[in-house]
Design an enzyme around this catalytic site. Structure first.
Site, PDB file in Angstrom:
ATOM      1  N   TYR A   1       0.837  -1.252  -0.037  1.00 60.15           N
ATOM      2  CA  TYR A   1       0.139   0.085   0.207  1.00 60.15           C
ATOM      3  C   TYR A   1       0.962   1.198  -0.066  1.00 60.15           C
ATOM      4  O   TYR A   1       1.804   1.337   0.847  1.00 60.15           O
ATOM      5  CB  TYR A   1      -0.940   0.126   1.287  1.00 60.15           C
TER       6      TYR A   1
ATOM      7  N   ASP B   1      -6.057  -0.566  -6.609  1.00 59.63           N
ATOM      8  CA  ASP B   1      -7.431  -0.599  -6.583  1.00 59.63           C
ATOM      9  C   ASP B   1      -8.017  -0.149  -5.390  1.00 59.63           C
ATOM     10  O   ASP B   1      -9.123  -0.231  -5.120  1.00 59.63           O
ATOM     11  CB  ASP B   1      -7.927  -1.849  -6.982  1.00 59.63           C
TER      12      ASP B   1
ATOM     13  N   HIS C   1     -10.084  -7.470  -5.658  1.00 53.92           N
ATOM     14  CA  HIS C   1      -9.663  -7.048  -4.292  1.00 53.92           C
ATOM     15  C   HIS C   1     -10.599  -8.009  -3.426  1.00 53.92           C
ATOM     16  O   HIS C   1     -11.158  -7.344  -2.328  1.00 53.92           O
ATOM     17  CB  HIS C   1      -9.871  -5.476  -3.746  1.00 53.92           C
TER      18      HIS C   1
HETATM   19  C1  PPY Z   1      -8.633  -5.035   3.025  1.00 51.61           C
HETATM   20  O1  PPY Z   1      -9.015  -5.045   4.287  1.00 51.61           O
HETATM   21  O2  PPY Z   1      -8.869  -5.310   1.927  1.00 51.61           O
HETATM   22  C2  PPY Z   1      -7.245  -4.699   2.892  1.00 51.61           C
HETATM   23  O3  PPY Z   1      -6.738  -4.563   1.832  1.00 51.61           O
HETATM   24  C3  PPY Z   1      -6.147  -4.505   4.020  1.00 51.61           C
HETATM   25  C4  PPY Z   1      -6.365  -3.296   4.674  1.00 51.61           C
HETATM   26  C5  PPY Z   1      -6.795  -3.204   6.149  1.00 51.61           C
HETATM   27  C6  PPY Z   1      -6.819  -2.043   6.836  1.00 51.61           C
HETATM   28  C7  PPY Z   1      -6.753  -1.018   5.845  1.00 51.61           C
HETATM   29  C8  PPY Z   1      -6.659  -0.920   4.793  1.00 51.61           C
HETATM   30  C9  PPY Z   1      -6.594  -2.080   3.994  1.00 51.61           C
END
Ligand code: PPY
Length: 501
Positions: free
Chosen positions: A243, A271, A363
């Protein structure tokens, strides 16, 4: 808890005196931190920290932070010392009713040898997981159409098997980004593994190392990046999911550290400029909050209905764009893969940008609802890349909804190099720890062997687009036989609840 010789010892009584917004100390893993100035910067909001002001926050901290999060985010001047062990009053913890219920259920779960498919893990996890963990892991965005479509799309593709091909020996091993893999499947990144099992992502690491499977480490794993790498066997290949932080220096450090530790591929999530609204997760957070104490009025905080994920996602940079790709190229030599491509147009842009591959992904249905399944995107992407004519290696991966080796073979026949599996492995360790993940890998092997024989292929390179009929893939209507195992594990969304009177 380790206390080094020259470390300042602080009594529990002293810590207790710093239990306000004006002066907020907390204990994590036996160390005392002054987090007063950090309260408003905390990605999860100040409220949750203030709940633990003046006392030990380890239990709440653990599942949702890597162990080093606090030490790396707080200036050393705020690391006050170690808690004086002599002053700690043993707290007899009441086991909550939910935990008692969970322990009883864990004791009656089906023995692992009665697990025959990946849906079984999900069914067990749904029952034995703490409510919040299940809500966070299982939730998808809005009406959860895409998460269900991810399964259904595989069922709109039918096999055209070949026969009489001497399939006495079949081999499903492959290489992914130059790394040997015993399966055409890699473990995709899922976050917050300790919500579901005390060993978190290490369950994946250990099973993957033992069975030659590649694990993608999540930026938001509960275990720290180094803990995961250190748990690997010598030479165990890893990928890392990224991220991108608003502070690019943090991202640069993370990426370069990963490369230094031998990670073999950088999967940049593209995404999620904003996190999807996952209502199961949001609703549970809401209920939890209203029953909790009001710690602080009128504070700058994250809205209380955000759910676990949204609350900690504020660091993700929504300004990330194609212009940033050369910068990533300049900071690492790892292959770069863009994770979360949904159209042929973007697949071509990715190719032109010079990256080494893409993951067609929605996702796990957690971002844009009614986005199409990876399998459907794959057909148009394969065609567009063929039409353009690629002159350098460019791998296409898919993820989302994979529960069967037949799903994997369909994706490979349609042009995918390998397939990512996130939730199914996650549920396997939530339900059974490392042996669960090993069993999941074994199930993939068994199903691959059978399906490859029945399809008439001895190696994955023998898979051809003609072996599947994908004509119905972009027809979003029509009856198909119901997937009963998935239907019974799928938890329908809930509507607003009246408060108890
Ligand atoms: C998701 O939960 O889909 C993730 O990719 C992980 C996540 C967890 C917490 C904040 C942002 C993303």
């Amino acid at each position: 808890m380790s206390v080094s010789l020259n470390e300042t010892l602080i009594s529990a009584e002293t810590v207790k005196q710093h239990a306000s917004r004006e002066s907020c100390w907390i204990i994590v893993h036996g160390k005392v931190y002054d987090v007063t100035n950090f309260l408003d910067e905390h990605p999860g909001g100040s409220k949750i920290i203030l709940k633990y002001a003046g006392r030990d926050a380890t239990e709440a901290y653990e599942p949702i932070h890597p162990p080093d999060a606090i030490t790396t985010n707080l200036p050393t001047s705020k690391h006050l010392g170690a808690i004086d062990p002599a002053t700690i009053v043993a707290v007899v913890k009441e086991v909550s009713e939910e935990e008692k219920r969970r322990q009883a259920l864990l004791a009656t779960r089906p023995p692992l040898d009665e697990i025959v498919n990946l849906h079984d893990f999900e069914a067990v996890a749904r029952v034995v997981l703490p409510e919040k963990a299940w809500a966070y892991y299982s939730s998808a965005s809005d009406d959860e159409i895409t998460i269900r479509e991810n399964r259904l799309a595989f069922q709109r593709v039918w096999f055209r098997p070949r026969v009489l091909r001497n399939v006495a020996h079949v081999d499903w091993s492959t290489t992914i980004l130059g790394q040997k893999s015993s399966l055409p499947v890699y473990i995709s990144a899922t976050a917050l593994g300790k919500l579901g099992h005390p060993d978190g992502e290490l369950n994946l690491t250990r099973a993957a190392g033992k069975h030659g499977v590649i694990q993608m480490i999540a930026t938001l794993a509960s275990c720290s990046f180094d803990e995961i790498i250190d748990a690997g066997v010598p030479g165990q290949p890893f990928f890392v999911q990224l991220y991108v932080n608003r502070d690019r220096e943090i991202t640069k450090r993370y990426v370069q550290h990963a490369e230094k530790r031998g990670v073999k591929g950088l999967f940049i999530t593209v995404d999620a400029p904003q996190l999807g609204r996952r209502e199961k997760d949001m609703r549970l957070k809401l209920i939890g909050d209203t029953s909790g104490a009001k710690v602080q009025e009128g504070q700058k905080d994250v809205p209380k209905d955000q759910g676990v994920a949204r609350a900690i996602s504020a660091f993700i940079d929504p300004s990330l764009c194609w212009d940033d790709i050369p910068w990533f190229r300049s900071i690492t030599k790892m292959p770069i893969i863009l994770k979360g491509i949904s159209t042929a147009e973007d697949a071509l842009l990715a190719y032109e940008s010079g990256v080494q591959g893409i993951v067609l992904s929605n996702h796990g249905g957690r971002q844009l609802d009614t986005a199409r399944s990876a399998l459907e995107i794959l057909v148009e992407v394969t065609e567009a890349l063929k039409k353009r004519g690629t002159t350098r290696p460019f791998d296409v991966f898919v993820d989302g909804g994979v529960r069967r080796a037949s799903d994997v073979l369909k994706a490979l026949a349609l042009g995918a190099k390998a397939v990512g599996v996130g939730r199914a492995f996650l549920y396997a360790f939530c339900a059974y720890g490392q042996p669960g993940v090993e069993k999941a890998i074994q199930i993939f092997r068994d199903e691959l062997e059978m399906n490859m024989r029945l399809l008439g292929v001895r190696t994955l390179s023998e898979l051809r687009p003609e072996m599947v009929d994908a004509r119905a893939l972009n027809v979003h209507t029509g009856a198909v036989p119901e997937d009963n195992l998935f239907r019974t594990t799928y938890q329908p969304l809930a509507l607003a609840k009246f408060r108890d009177s």
